[in-house]
Design a protein around this motif. Sequence first.
Motif, PDB file in Angstrom:
ATOM      1  N   TYR A 128      42.137 -67.798  36.895  1.00  0.00           N
ATOM      2  CA  TYR A 128      40.996 -68.266  37.196  1.00  0.00           C
ATOM      3  C   TYR A 128      40.161 -66.875  37.730  1.00  0.00           C
ATOM      4  N   MET A 129      38.651 -66.262  37.226  1.00  0.00           N
ATOM      5  CA  MET A 129      38.159 -65.057  37.988  1.00  0.00           C
ATOM      6  C   MET A 129      36.403 -65.932  37.896  1.00  0.00           C
ATOM      7  N   LEU A 130      36.570 -65.390  38.858  1.00  0.00           N
ATOM      8  CA  LEU A 130      34.605 -66.015  38.838  1.00  0.00           C
ATOM      9  C   LEU A 130      33.816 -64.754  39.733  1.00  0.00           C
ATOM     10  N   MET A 131      32.906 -64.548  39.480  1.00  0.00           N
ATOM     11  CA  MET A 131      32.068 -63.311  39.021  1.00  0.00           C
ATOM     12  C   MET A 131      30.718 -64.223  39.537  1.00  0.00           C
ATOM     13  N   SER A 132      29.847 -62.870  39.987  1.00  0.00           N
ATOM     14  CA  SER A 132      28.278 -63.044  40.068  1.00  0.00           C
ATOM     15  C   SER A 132      27.916 -61.513  40.169  1.00  0.00           C
ATOM     16  N   TRP A 133      27.237 -61.502  39.174  1.00  0.00           N
ATOM     17  CA  TRP A 133      26.537 -60.147  38.718  1.00  0.00           C
ATOM     18  C   TRP A 133      25.963 -59.411  40.316  1.00  0.00           C
ATOM     19  N   GLY A 134      26.038 -58.203  41.603  1.00  0.00           N
ATOM     20  CA  GLY A 134      26.116 -58.188  42.605  1.00  0.00           C
ATOM     21  C   GLY A 134      26.649 -57.619  43.164  1.00  0.00           C
TER      22      GLY A 134
ATOM     23  N   VAL B 204      31.907 -53.211  33.439  1.00  0.00           N
ATOM     24  CA  VAL B 204      30.870 -52.839  32.413  1.00  0.00           C
ATOM     25  C   VAL B 204      31.106 -54.022  31.354  1.00  0.00           C
ATOM     26  N   LYS B 205      29.124 -54.208  30.706  1.00  0.00           N
ATOM     27  CA  LYS B 205      29.239 -55.123  29.733  1.00  0.00           C
ATOM     28  C   LYS B 205      28.981 -55.234  28.228  1.00  0.00           C
TER      29      LYS B 205
ATOM     30  N   ALA C  64      34.333 -55.184  31.484  1.00  0.00           N
ATOM     31  CA  ALA C  64      35.410 -54.375  31.589  1.00  0.00           C
ATOM     32  C   ALA C  64      35.848 -53.762  32.782  1.00  0.00           C
ATOM     33  N   PRO C  65      36.096 -53.670  33.605  1.00  0.00           N
ATOM     34  CA  PRO C  65      36.382 -53.338  34.355  1.00  0.00           C
ATOM     35  C   PRO C  65      36.171 -51.718  34.821  1.00  0.00           C
ATOM     36  N   CYS C  66      35.043 -51.056  35.650  1.00  0.00           N
ATOM     37  CA  CYS C  66      35.075 -49.417  35.672  1.00  0.00           C
ATOM     38  C   CYS C  66      34.703 -48.623  36.654  1.00  0.00           C
ATOM     39  N   ASP C  67      35.201 -47.607  36.508  1.00  0.00           N
ATOM     40  CA  ASP C  67      34.825 -46.461  37.750  1.00  0.00           C
ATOM     41  C   ASP C  67      32.590 -46.941  38.685  1.00  0.00           C
ATOM     42  N   ARG C  68      32.931 -46.991  40.195  1.00  0.00           N
ATOM     43  CA  ARG C  68      31.157 -46.777  40.129  1.00  0.00           C
ATOM     44  C   ARG C  68      30.405 -45.734  38.978  1.00  0.00           C
TER      45      ARG C  68
END
Length: 91
Positions: free
Chosen positions: A17-23, A52-53, A64-68
């Motif tokens: 399970y992984m829940l996300m909200s942009w921001g 990154v979408k 995909a996870p990325c650096d700030r």
Amino acid sequence: MTREYPLELENVGGDVYMLMSWGHHDFDTFMKAVKEAYPTWPMGAPTHEYFVKHPKKGCKWAAAPCDREHRRAIPATVTYEDYSVLEGAPK
């Protein structure tokens, strides 16, 4: 200029399970929304991350996870499945 994102939960996990909200949202507000939408899911502490979408065959998109500092980085508030939060679970 900082973009504002509405708190909209998306289930983006696969086997976990992984829940996300942009921001980057307030953690208490985010977890309240998580518990209301998914009351039986054992979710851990939220984190602020960057993704990154990109397009993905068979889906609208994948993240995909990325650096700030990445050119296309989008902030997100995320929580992952964590069975240790269940009452009586071994610590």
